[in-house]
Design a protein around this motif. Structure first.
Motif, short mmCIF file in Angstrom:
data_model
loop_
_atom_site.label_atom_id
_atom_site.label_comp_id
_atom_site.label_asym_id
_atom_site.label_seq_id
_atom_site.Cartn_x
_atom_site.Cartn_y
_atom_site.Cartn_z
N VAL A 111 -1.73 5.54 0.13
CA VAL A 111 -1.42 4.54 1.32
C VAL A 111 -2.38 4.74 2.35
N GLN A 112 -3.38 3.69 2.79
CA GLN A 112 -4.12 3.71 4.17
C GLN A 112 -4.30 2.49 4.71
N LYS A 115 0.74 -1.35 0.10
CA LYS A 115 0.02 0.10 -0.04
C LYS A 115 0.71 1.27 0.00
N THR A 116 2.16 1.27 -0.20
CA THR A 116 2.97 2.27 -0.09
C THR A 116 2.68 2.99 -1.73
N GLY A 117 2.28 4.30 -1.27
CA GLY A 117 1.97 5.12 -2.38
C GLY A 117 1.13 6.22 -2.02
N PRO A 118 0.66 7.14 -2.98
CA PRO A 118 0.15 8.45 -2.70
C PRO A 118 -1.16 8.09 -1.85
N THR A 161 5.17 12.30 3.52
CA THR A 161 5.14 12.58 2.16
C THR A 161 5.36 10.97 1.36
N GLU A 162 5.15 11.07 0.21
CA GLU A 162 5.45 10.08 -0.53
C GLU A 162 6.89 9.64 -0.69
N ALA A 163 7.85 10.55 -0.55
CA ALA A 163 9.41 10.24 -0.50
C ALA A 163 9.60 9.52 0.78
N GLN A 164 9.09 10.05 1.59
CA GLN A 164 9.36 9.57 3.11
C GLN A 164 8.86 8.09 3.24
N LYS A 165 7.54 7.78 2.60
CA LYS A 165 7.13 6.53 2.52
C LYS A 165 8.01 5.50 1.65
N GLN A 166 8.48 6.10 0.74
CA GLN A 166 9.16 5.15 -0.20
C GLN A 166 10.71 4.73 0.68
#
Length: 204
Positions: A35-36, A30-33, A79-84
């Motif tokens: 994600v929940q 679920k990692t992505g914009p 942010t998306e970058a932090q999640k990735q």
């Protein structure tokens, strides 16, 4: 002897980063914009923690922080970058996380928080303060730190090795002794803007 062997086993598992990656598939999938985590996903984490607690409270505490408050602020507010960058490492157990809220003088009351965050001339954030009784702090690769800024309480991702970031272990605990617990000391810790959690201001 059996109790000592069990405690040593738990400590070894965590130190070798072989933490049970119960949420790994969920987080990585679920990692992505958008994600929940769903209610079902969180129920898995809660039930697993409860089962572990029946077997060993120390490991359950370590696991709960790793898969819960040590990771979920990035899931929900990052942010998306932090999640990735961080979620794959946390979900797999390659990295250990912790949650820096409780303080020596104010406990877990955010309104009395003394840790501060201010911007310097370059636009980076400078953190000063102390946290106490933080599960996983001495072994954590990153900490989600909460601090008071001009616009309210903000969350920051602070990586191990950042200058001024220290995590001494609290020794001679009466219970949960196989769970690593420590303090966090922040002395002019410079955190780049990209490590601010933008999706939250305040703790609700």
């Amino acid at each position: 002897d059996k109790v000592l062997a069990a405690l040593q086993s738990v400590a070894g598992i965590v130190e070798r980063r072989h933490t049970l990656p119960i949420l790994a598939n969920v987080l990585l999938r679920k990692t992505g914009p958008a994600v929940q985590l769903t209610t079902s996903d969180l129920e898995i984490q809660i039930r697993t923690t409860a089962q572990l607690d029946g077997d060993d409270g120390s490991f359950a505490t370590t696991f709960a922080v790793q898969t819960g408050i040590g990771t979920l602020p990035i899931v929900y507010f990052g942010t998306e970058a932090q999640k990735q960058k961080y979620l794959p490492k946390l979900a797999s157990g390659q990295w250990i996380g912790c949650f820096g809220l409780t303080e020596p003088d104010s406990g877990s009351d955010p309104s009395s928080m003394r840790t501060t965050a201010r911007r310097d001339a370059s636009g980076a954030w400078v953190l000063n303060g102390a946290k106490m009784w933080i599960t996983n702090a001495p072994i954590a690769d990153l900490a989600v730190i909460w601090a008071k800024a001009e616009d309210g309480i903000r969350g920051f991702i602070v990586e191990r090795g950042t200058k001024g970031f220290e995590t001494p272990e609290i020794e001679r605990k009466f219970s949960l002794r196989a769970s690593s617990t420590g303090a966090i000391f922040l002395q002019d810790v410079v955190v780049p803007e990209e490590n601010l959690l933008p999706g939250v201001a305040g703790l609700k």
